[in-house]
Write a protein that holds these residues in place. Structure first.
Motif, PDB file in Angstrom:
ATOM      1  N   VAL A  28       0.857  -1.184   0.000  1.00  0.00           N
ATOM      2  CA  VAL A  28       0.000   0.000   0.000  1.00  0.00           C
ATOM      3  C   VAL A  28       0.893   1.234   0.000  1.00  0.00           C
ATOM      4  N   GLN A  29       0.581   2.172  -0.908  1.00  0.00           N
ATOM      5  CA  GLN A  29       1.351   3.407  -1.006  1.00  0.00           C
ATOM      6  C   GLN A  29       0.414   4.609  -0.971  1.00  0.00           C
ATOM      7  N   GLN A  34       4.942   7.216  -1.442  1.00  0.00           N
ATOM      8  CA  GLN A  34       5.563   6.773  -0.204  1.00  0.00           C
ATOM      9  C   GLN A  34       4.847   5.532   0.345  1.00  0.00           C
ATOM     10  N   ALA A  35       5.580   4.721   1.115  1.00  0.00           N
ATOM     11  CA  ALA A  35       4.977   3.557   1.763  1.00  0.00           C
ATOM     12  C   ALA A  35       3.947   4.002   2.791  1.00  0.00           C
ATOM     13  N   ALA A  36       2.890   3.216   2.946  1.00  0.00           N
ATOM     14  CA  ALA A  36       1.817   3.534   3.888  1.00  0.00           C
ATOM     15  C   ALA A  36       1.804   2.490   5.005  1.00  0.00           C
ATOM     16  N   PRO A  37       2.471   2.747   6.131  1.00  0.00           N
ATOM     17  CA  PRO A  37       2.497   1.791   7.232  1.00  0.00           C
ATOM     18  C   PRO A  37       1.219   1.851   8.066  1.00  0.00           C
ATOM     19  N   ALA A  96       0.516  -2.536  -6.454  1.00  0.00           N
ATOM     20  CA  ALA A  96       0.456  -1.581  -5.339  1.00  0.00           C
ATOM     21  C   ALA A  96      -0.902  -0.880  -5.300  1.00  0.00           C
ATOM     22  N   ILE A  97      -1.473  -0.813  -4.117  1.00  0.00           N
ATOM     23  CA  ILE A  97      -2.742  -0.121  -3.910  1.00  0.00           C
ATOM     24  C   ILE A  97      -2.415   1.300  -3.464  1.00  0.00           C
ATOM     25  N   GLU A 101      -4.568   9.874  -0.282  1.00  0.00           N
ATOM     26  CA  GLU A 101      -3.881  10.795   0.611  1.00  0.00           C
ATOM     27  C   GLU A 101      -2.383  10.717   0.381  1.00  0.00           C
ATOM     28  N   ASP A 102      -1.669  11.822   0.603  1.00  0.00           N
ATOM     29  CA  ASP A 102      -0.215  11.760   0.549  1.00  0.00           C
ATOM     30  C   ASP A 102       0.332  11.382   1.918  1.00  0.00           C
ATOM     31  N   SER A 103       1.640  11.168   2.002  1.00  0.00           N
ATOM     32  CA  SER A 103       2.239  10.676   3.244  1.00  0.00           C
ATOM     33  C   SER A 103       2.067  11.664   4.389  1.00  0.00           C
ATOM     34  N   LYS A 104       2.064  12.951   4.086  1.00  0.00           N
ATOM     35  CA  LYS A 104       1.889  13.961   5.122  1.00  0.00           C
ATOM     36  C   LYS A 104       0.517  13.850   5.763  1.00  0.00           C
TER      37      LYS A 104
END
Length: 799
Positions: A28-29, A34-37, A96-97, A101-104
């Motif tokens: 998931v990104q 960016q990676a989405a943890p 990749a899903i 939203e962006d990482s911020k």
């Protein structure tokens, strides 16, 4: 029967795991690549799911073949659905899903689900580990905020230990500080990953600013090697969550004139979310079931977090705890006739004594920087300043201070103290893959200095043997003692008054590295770690230093995604100071822990069981010399070597909808295996080490009606049971043992929307409960009673 049922459940789960099935893997990104943890990935209509790791990867194993809808969700954000087909004995690799939203934006939403549950899956960032608890090769138990709220726990010394196997409380000292024993020794006290343990501290934390408490059993080379090998507890304080403005207010009324209010505010200081805040306030007045005993407190705990950029966050945290309490020895009772025999409300305290006042300040600055998807750097500095002005009470160091007819000569000693500590930490976490091996890497540096100054030299005897005006525990008379009240000289500073004989300081440096190597798609994990520690201690006018490298080896294997087994070998090292009558320097404490365990998540991780067996060997421990005289030089004796063996079982989580449980049992056996002084009673080979219960069981069950007319109504209750209890310290010939301990608590609650009302009755059976020891030099027993049946009612409102 119960063993048969557990075996049947285990066999069914194993057979299910090996049946024909397939796997789903993916990543998931965020929209900016960016990676989405920490994103939840689940199968629609089923309970099966997973959470993305730090690199955004996820895997759902052993899925029955068929067509499914994959749901990708993150609390506070819109969910996304993806269709997927699973084939038997194959792994479906999805592209990749992408979350819109962006990482911020994603970082601004913090998962706070642990506050609503009895179980969590990850340790706090302050434990420095990236490994989920089920994969960690050690018994680590987390007591969540939800558990603490349901049980109406208001301080660290107020019933927390019922939630973790094998823990016992020692000398209360009027709720001034919390001393907890596990696995045959004192657990070191940590706050947000910093070892704040001192001889007389730290001040017990109020729960108003505490998010959760983590217990790490056995040595913790990744956290500390300059500490007792029995384990640590880590108090994790509340931080900003990144949500829009919200908060909670509560008001509690209780027996013995308890009035308590708290306020928790959380939100953004400006609309972009770069500047966040958290503020916790508490005010409390509380008397006691014992006469003339009180403990009034307030605390202020603001936290500000600033996002310097998308990868860097700076957090500043300040905590003030103020206490005004009765004489810190007011809980003790003394008698030559054995334990008990006096009313539970008896106190030797006198209403004319000045209160003890404490101001405890701490300031922490924490910097977290995400280097890239695989590496993260954390740096932390802290300053703790504890100041105390007060007094303590004990029988006088005179002939006939405690007599068979119940008469006692009470002595009041000054109890002023200064406790200052400074800490610096920097560590890096990495999660990388080399070939087929996954590496979870941890490395860092710890620095710390601590200094305790105490003035207990001045004393005043309240009562008079000359005029035969004693205090009588069977016929207590308060006010106007024969010798009047003390007037202590505080014209000099605490440092000058303490002198070398009451100054304790420590300076340490620790350098550590740990690599957890994951093999066979991380099903087998080998932990290799080591720590170099240098410590210098100065105590009671003597100085000692030492250095040592301590290794750590752990092995953990996943039988299936829900079940793991582990083995661990770890060491600890702690130079120590003290006065031995022969004049020789005490040797450093060294110890090691061998541990084996089985961990299991049940019903898609809703509840968990941990079974652990261990053996800890501890060398050169110090304990008070039984021939010490109160108010004079306090000598120690070396115990040689002790060995503690035990078995622990912990269960926590949601057993069924609305039904949550925390339960534990521990068998502990701690004995002296080598003695340095066989002439001292209690220090011979085979003698029992003080401070634990051989059998210790606890449970807390809570049920809330999920639907219908009674929706939101709940009932809860629990018990604590200990047998074969040892005393606080070494005793003497003919010492009486402590009786078995059983306490029953329970209550009801109701919650709807933003309101919750909780009412609990503690010690429902109104049992005379106490713990204590025998004072060999004085020839008498001393003990502290616990509260009789009492009630607390809380009203909580969230907004």
């Amino acid at each position: 029967m119960k063993k048969t049922q557990l075996l049947f459940l285990f066999l069914i789960s194993t057979l299910t795991a090996i049946a024909q099935s397939g796997n789903i893997k993916g990543k998931v990104q965020t929209s900016d690549g960016q990676a989405a943890p920490s994103v939840t990935v689940s199968l629609k209509g089923l309970t099966k799911g997973a959470t993305t790791d730090a690199s955004g990867n996820y895997e759902l194993k052993k899925v029955t073949p068929g067509d499914y809808t994959l749901v990708v969700s993150f609390i506070g954000l819109e969910s996304k659905e993806v269709s997927v087909t699973v084939q038997a004995n194959e792994t479906t690799n999805l592209p990749a899903i992408i979350l819109k939203e962006d990482s911020k934006q994603l970082d601004e939403v913090v998962v706070v689900g642990s506050k609503k549950t009895y179980k969590v899956d990850q340790p706090s960032q302050s434990l420095r580990l990236q490994t989920p608890l089920i994969e960690t090769p050690q018994n680590i138990q987390v007591i969540t905020e939800k558990v603490l709220a349901d049980q109406q726990v208001i301080s660290m010394s107020d019933g927390v230990i019922r939630n973790v196997s094998g823990a016992t409380r020692l000398e209360h000292w009027g709720d001034m500080y919390t001393l907890i024993n596990v696995r045959g020794g004192r657990a070191s006290a940590f706050r947000n990953g910093m070892n704040i343990t001192s001889s007389w501290g730290p001040l017990t934390e109020d729960m108003s600013f505490v998010d959760h408490v983590e217990f790490v059993k056995g040595p913790a080379g990744f956290m500390m090697s300059n500490g007792d090998p029995t384990g640590i507890y880590n108090v994790v304080t509340k931080k900003p969550t990144g949500r829009d403005f919200n908060g909670a207010a509560s008001f509690t009324l209780g027996s013995f004139d308890l009035y308590r209010g708290t306020l928790d505010l959380d939100g953004k200081l400006e609309k972009t979310g770069k500047l966040l805040f958290r503020l916790n306030l508490m005010g409390q007045t509380k008397n006691s079931f014992r006469v003339y005993e009180f403990n009034n407190r307030y605390s202020i705990a603001p936290v500000i977090s600033y996002k310097i950029d998308d990868n860097t966050t700076l957090t500043a945290e300040y905590t003030l705890q103020h206490v005004s309490m009765s004489n810190i020895g007011s809980a003790y009772v003394f008698s030559t006739q054995g334990y008990g025999g006096t009313p539970v409300e008896l106190s030797l305290n006198d209403p004319g004594l000045d209160p003890t006042k404490i101001n405890d300040h701490s300031f922490t600055l924490n910097l977290q920087h995400k280097i890239n998807d695989n590496w993260k750097l954390t740096a932390q500095g802290a300053y703790f300043n504890y100041q105390q002005i007060g007094s303590s009470l004990w029988p006088a160091a005179l002939p006939n201070a405690v007599n068979s007819d119940g008469t006692v000569l009470r002595q009041v000693n000054i109890a002023d103290a200064s406790n200052i500590a400074k800490f610096g930490q920097i560590f890096v976490n990495g999660d990388v893959t080399t070939g087929i091996i996954r590496h979870r890497i941890l490395g860092g540096l710890d620095l710390g200095t601590k200094e305790y100054l105490g003035d207990w030299w001045q004393s005043h005897v309240l009562d008079s043997a000359v005029t035969n005006k004693y205090f009588n525990i069977y016929k207590p008379v308060y006010g106007s003692p024969a010798n009047g009240y003390p007037t202590f000289d505080r014209s000099k500073g605490i440092r000058e008054r303490a002198g070398l004989g009451a100054t304790i300081s420590q300076r340490y440096t620790g350098l550590y590295f740990q690599d957890e190597l994951g093999f066979w798609e991380n099903r087998i994990r080998l932990t290799l770690a080591g720590r170099y520690t240098y410590v210098k201690d100065i105590s009671y006018g003597t100085s000692v230093d030492g250095e040592k490298f301590t290794p750590r080896i752990g092995l953990s294997g996943s039988i299936n995604p829900e079940t793991s087994v582990y083995a661990l070998y770890d060491q600890s090292f702690l130079p120590q100071t003290g006065l031995i009558r022969s004049g020789k320097q005490p040797k450093p404490i060294t110890g090691n822990n061998v541990e084996f365990g089985l961990k299991r998540d049940w019903f898609n991780g809703k509840w968990n069981t941990t079974i652990a067996a261990y053996k800890i060997i501890k060398n050169n421990g110090l304990t008070p010399d039984p021939s010490n005289v109160t108010g004079s030089t306090q000598y120690s004796i070396e115990t040689g070597q002790t060995q503690t063996k035990g078995i622990e079982l912990d269960i926590r989580g949601e057993l069924a909808r609305g039904l949550s449980l925390v339960a534990n049992y521990a068998y502990t056996d701690s004995k002296i295996t080598k003695s340095n002084d066989t002439l001292v009673v209690g220090n011979r080979e085979g003698d029992v080490v003080p401070g634990f219960a051989k059998h210790n069981a606890n449970a807390w069950l809570s049920y809330k009606v999920p639907t219908g007319a009674l929706k939101g109504v709940g009932i809860s209750g629990g018990f604590s049971y200990q047998t074969n209890r040892t005393t606080w310290s070494w005793g003497g010939p003919g010492e009486k043992s402590l009786p078995d301990y059983f306490r029953l608590d329970g209550g009801m609650f109701w919650e709807k929307d933003k309101i919750r009302i909780t009412a609990n009755v503690f010690n429902i059976l109104n049992t005379y409960l106490y713990s204590g020891s025998y004072y060999a030099y004085g020839g008498y027993y001393y003990w502290q009673t616990e509260a009789p049946r009492n009630l607390r009612v809380s009203l909580n409102y969230t907004f």
